[in-house]
Design an enzyme around this catalytic site. Structure first.
Site, short mmCIF file in Angstrom:
data_model
loop_
_atom_site.label_atom_id
_atom_site.label_comp_id
_atom_site.label_asym_id
_atom_site.label_seq_id
_atom_site.Cartn_x
_atom_site.Cartn_y
_atom_site.Cartn_z
CD GLU A 1 -3.08 0.96 0.38
OE1 GLU A 1 -2.41 1.93 -0.02
OE2 GLU A 1 -4.32 0.95 0.29
CG ASN B 1 -6.40 4.09 4.83
OD1 ASN B 1 -6.25 4.32 3.63
ND2 ASN B 1 -6.54 2.86 5.30
CG ASN C 1 -9.28 3.89 1.71
OD1 ASN C 1 -8.10 4.16 1.55
ND2 ASN C 1 -9.69 2.65 1.98
CG ASP D 1 -7.53 0.85 -0.91
OD1 ASP D 1 -7.34 1.87 -0.22
OD2 ASP D 1 -7.18 -0.28 -0.56
#
Length: 314
Positions: free
Chosen positions: A53, A139, A196, A249
């Site tokens: 990520e 995040n 997100n 995402d």
């Protein structure tokens, strides 16, 4: 956390690996093929992470950095093909960005805060509370033109033990915040089901934020857009796009104003007006992506992989 451990080499220098059995890019609009040629193919730069990520280009070191969230490391890909551990034993770092001073800014699920690492390896916490209460699990983060750090704060790190620390929310809401490093102020900008990814338009006048609450039993699989007023106030939200299959995402906006978003099928590309331009299929669910400095290469995180795809010369 440990910066640049001595035994930090994970992949030796060398060329990337081809990715077999993946469909070529698919254009829905002729403009897409001018940027992503039909003959462009994914290559694998690394395939030994656990959950990749938060990719971002770090100019101060000239490397592509990304998080192995569940492996609790920040990794760095170098132009010669080698991959090294940049930060070891992280508190489940997820999203990363670079601030105006060239520091690498992190979203920490474990410590529930923002932190930063300087180019020479110095690490420090930045902000961990709003009105005296701890964040959920920051995040994703982006640096605005004025130096403010905007970040999303869903609950994933509180609910997924392999990506954070199980705990109840101190806040009771899932929000996007604006943190001003100059004076330490924190403002709650908007709430979503599970905010997100986020990114600004090239002129900074629009903020895009994704809601991925579908992954938690909700119905959010959308990218919302907000007008940005005077660099620090948001207008009313508007649904920019619904993403199928999966959820949006992480995503990026290029200098054309196109939105390149992750999805279950790969990287979906939309125009600034929301028209679907094309798809770059990936073998696994795509989690996030970013560009090289000249936007001639696309880096893609997808489960254990860091992929790359070369774009058309400009």
């Amino acid at each position: 956390m440990n910066a640049e451990p001595a035994s930090n080499l994970l992949r030796r220098p060398g060329p990337p690996e081809p990715v077999p059995h993946v469909d070529p890019p698919r254009a829905s609009d002729p403009r897409f093929s001018e940027v992503v040629p039909h003959h462009a193919r994914l290559v694998s730069l690394y395939d030994q992470a656990i959950f990749s990520e938060g990719p971002t280009w770090w100019p101060a070191r000239g490397i592509l950095v990304w998080s192995d969230v569940e492996g609790r490391r920040v990794l760095g890909w170098h132009a010669d093909g080698c991959v090294r551990v940049v930060i070891d034993a992280t508190p489940f770092i997820n999203g990363n960005t670079v601030d105006r001073d060239g520091n690498l800014v992190h979203c920490e699920h474990g410590n529930r805060r923002l932190s930063r690492t300087s180019p020479d390896g110095r690490y420090e916490a930045l902000v961990e509370t709003y009105e005296g209460r701890r964040f959920n699990a920051p995040n994703d983060v982006v640096c605005a033109a004025d130096g403010a750090l905007w970040f999303s704060d869903p609950a994933y790190g509180l609910r997924l033990p392999r990506q954070g620390v199980l705990a109840a929310s101190d806040l009771g809401h899932h929000s996007v915040y604006r943190f001003n490093p100059a004076d330490g102020s924190v403002r709650r900008m908007t709430d979503l089901g599970q905010p997100n990814g986020l990114a600004f338009s090239p002129d900074g006048r629009t903020l895009y934020v994704s809601d991925t609450s579908r992954t938690e039993g909700g119905d959010g699989h959308t990218i919302h857009e907000y007008a940005v007023v005077d660099d620090q106030t948001l207008g009313e939200p508007r649904v920019f796009a619904e993403i199928e299959p999966g959820v949006p995402d992480g995503f990026r906006v290029d200098d054309r104003g196109w939105i390149w978003t992750s999805s279950e099928a790969g990287v979906q590309v939309l125009s600034a007006e929301g028209h679907r331009l094309g798809l770059i299929p990936t073998p696994q669910v795509c989690s996030n992506l970013c560009f090289s400095p000249e936007q001639q290469r696309l880096f893609i995180t997808s489960k254990q992989h860091l992929y790359a795809l070369d774009l058309a010369a400009r």
